[in-house]
Enzyme design. Structure first.
Site, PDB file in Angstrom:
ATOM      1  N   SER A 126      13.560 -69.114 -89.287  1.00  0.00           N
ATOM      2  CA  SER A 126      12.969 -69.127 -90.625  1.00  0.00           C
ATOM      3  C   SER A 126      13.791 -68.255 -91.550  1.00  0.00           C
ATOM      4  O   SER A 126      14.423 -67.277 -91.116  1.00  0.00           O
ATOM      5  CB  SER A 126      11.529 -68.603 -90.585  1.00  0.00           C
ATOM      6  OG  SER A 126      11.019 -68.410 -91.897  1.00  0.00           O
ATOM      7  N   TYR A 139       5.634 -62.089 -88.296  1.00  0.00           N
ATOM      8  CA  TYR A 139       6.415 -63.329 -88.388  1.00  0.00           C
ATOM      9  C   TYR A 139       7.892 -63.039 -88.657  1.00  0.00           C
ATOM     10  O   TYR A 139       8.774 -63.634 -88.023  1.00  0.00           O
ATOM     11  CB  TYR A 139       5.835 -64.200 -89.494  1.00  0.00           C
ATOM     12  CG  TYR A 139       6.393 -65.603 -89.552  1.00  0.00           C
ATOM     13  CD1 TYR A 139       6.004 -66.566 -88.618  1.00  0.00           C
ATOM     14  CD2 TYR A 139       7.296 -65.964 -90.544  1.00  0.00           C
ATOM     15  CE1 TYR A 139       6.504 -67.854 -88.670  1.00  0.00           C
ATOM     16  CE2 TYR A 139       7.793 -67.262 -90.603  1.00  0.00           C
ATOM     17  CZ  TYR A 139       7.400 -68.204 -89.669  1.00  0.00           C
ATOM     18  OH  TYR A 139       7.901 -69.479 -89.739  1.00  0.00           O
ATOM     19  N   ALA A 141       9.577 -60.304 -87.927  1.00  0.00           N
ATOM     20  CA  ALA A 141      10.165 -59.709 -86.726  1.00  0.00           C
ATOM     21  C   ALA A 141      10.401 -60.766 -85.651  1.00  0.00           C
ATOM     22  O   ALA A 141      11.444 -60.770 -84.980  1.00  0.00           O
ATOM     23  CB  ALA A 141       9.252 -58.606 -86.194  1.00  0.00           C
ATOM     24  N   LYS A 143      10.845 -64.069 -86.010  1.00  0.00           N
ATOM     25  CA  LYS A 143      11.905 -65.014 -86.356  1.00  0.00           C
ATOM     26  C   LYS A 143      13.285 -64.357 -86.355  1.00  0.00           C
ATOM     27  O   LYS A 143      14.287 -64.999 -86.024  1.00  0.00           O
ATOM     28  CB  LYS A 143      11.613 -65.652 -87.712  1.00  0.00           C
ATOM     29  CG  LYS A 143      10.410 -66.592 -87.685  1.00  0.00           C
ATOM     30  CD  LYS A 143      10.599 -67.736 -86.679  1.00  0.00           C
ATOM     31  CE  LYS A 143       9.489 -68.771 -86.771  1.00  0.00           C
ATOM     32  NZ  LYS A 143       9.687 -69.909 -85.843  1.00  0.00           N
ATOM     33  N   THR A 174       4.776 -78.629 -95.691  1.00  0.00           N
ATOM     34  CA  THR A 174       3.891 -78.985 -94.586  1.00  0.00           C
ATOM     35  C   THR A 174       2.438 -78.732 -94.983  1.00  0.00           C
ATOM     36  O   THR A 174       2.160 -77.999 -95.938  1.00  0.00           O
ATOM     37  CB  THR A 174       4.214 -78.156 -93.338  1.00  0.00           C
ATOM     38  OG1 THR A 174       3.894 -76.772 -93.613  1.00  0.00           O
ATOM     39  CG2 THR A 174       5.689 -78.265 -92.967  1.00  0.00           C
TER      40      THR A 174
END
Length: 243
Positions: A126, A139, A141, A143, A174
């Protein structure tokens, strides 16, 4: 390539299912892994209810699967909270799925990848790995760890003729993103306004990029991460708008 086999984790999600559909169109055999039922119309894949945090379950699926030419590690999710208030469960659950799950799935299917002679592991990271986002300590950390893991596996598995690469998309259009960003909202307009290409990234478009990057056209690429964000980070996109 009609006999090639691909394994996709997070296969029921928007990005995973887009990969499954495109792989099918291009003649691949597909094994889909997720913890929820697949979307309608994707019955042609071999589906397994397997959690990427469950090494034993992953191993059982791998034992039933022959040579794997392509592994797409797409399972992931976020659970936002201020770092000072984030619970241990919030922190650990995101790390477990996004990072540890990527590692354990790659490890479980390593023998299958070796059998394929020239396999590829594609890890979906990401932009959050490189652009710190408030409320997403877990999140970001996780990725960032996926990108680092990609490099380590690329080094260790090169002698097995396995390429390991990653893609770090920006904001992908999404259903999960749409929960926090309605079409036509000020938030959407702000993100599109900060994206030089002037649009969001579609799951089908990301799937095409993934398959292209994994193809023999990029046979000398391993250990690297491709950022696909429409120029968002280059233009100085503000982290608080990224989710």
């Amino acid at each position: 390539m009609s006999t090639s086999h691909a394994v996709v984790t997070g296969a029921s999600g928007a990005i995973g299912s887009a990969c499954v559909r495109l792989l099918h169109e291009r003649g691949w055999e597909i094994t889909g892994l997720d913890v929820v039922d697949p979307p309608p119309g994707l019955e042609y894949a071999s589906w397994h209810m397997a959690d990427v945090r469950d090494r034993e379950a992953l191993g059982k699926v791998a034992e039933q699967t022959g040579p794997v030419k392509l592994l797409i590690n797409g399972a992931g999710f976020g659970d936002r909270a201020p770092a000072a208030e984030m619970t241990v469960h919030q922190w650990q659950s995101v790390l477990d799925v996004c990072l540890t799950g990527t590692f354990m799935t790659s490890q479980a299917f390593y023998p299958n990848l070796c059998q394929a002679q020239g396999a590829v592991v594609m890890n979906i990271a990401s932009l959050a790995a490189q652009r710190s986002c408030a409320l997403h300590a877990n999140y970001c950390a996780a990725k960032a760890g996926v990108e680092s893991l990609t490099q380590v596996l690329a080094l260790e598995w090169a002698e097995d003729k396995i390429r390991v690469i990653a893609v770090s998309p920006g904001v992908v259009n999404t259903p999960i993103v749409r929960k926090n960003m309605a079409p036509g909202s000020d938030r959407e307009k702000a993100i599109i306004g900060m994206t030089p290409l002037g649009r969001l990234f579609g799951p089908d478009e990301l799937a095409r990029l993934i398959l292209a990057y994994c193809s023999d056209d990029f046979s000398h690429v391993t250990g690297s991460t491709l950022v696909a964000d429409g120029g968002f980070a280059t233009a100085g996109g503000l982290p608080q708008f990224y989710d």
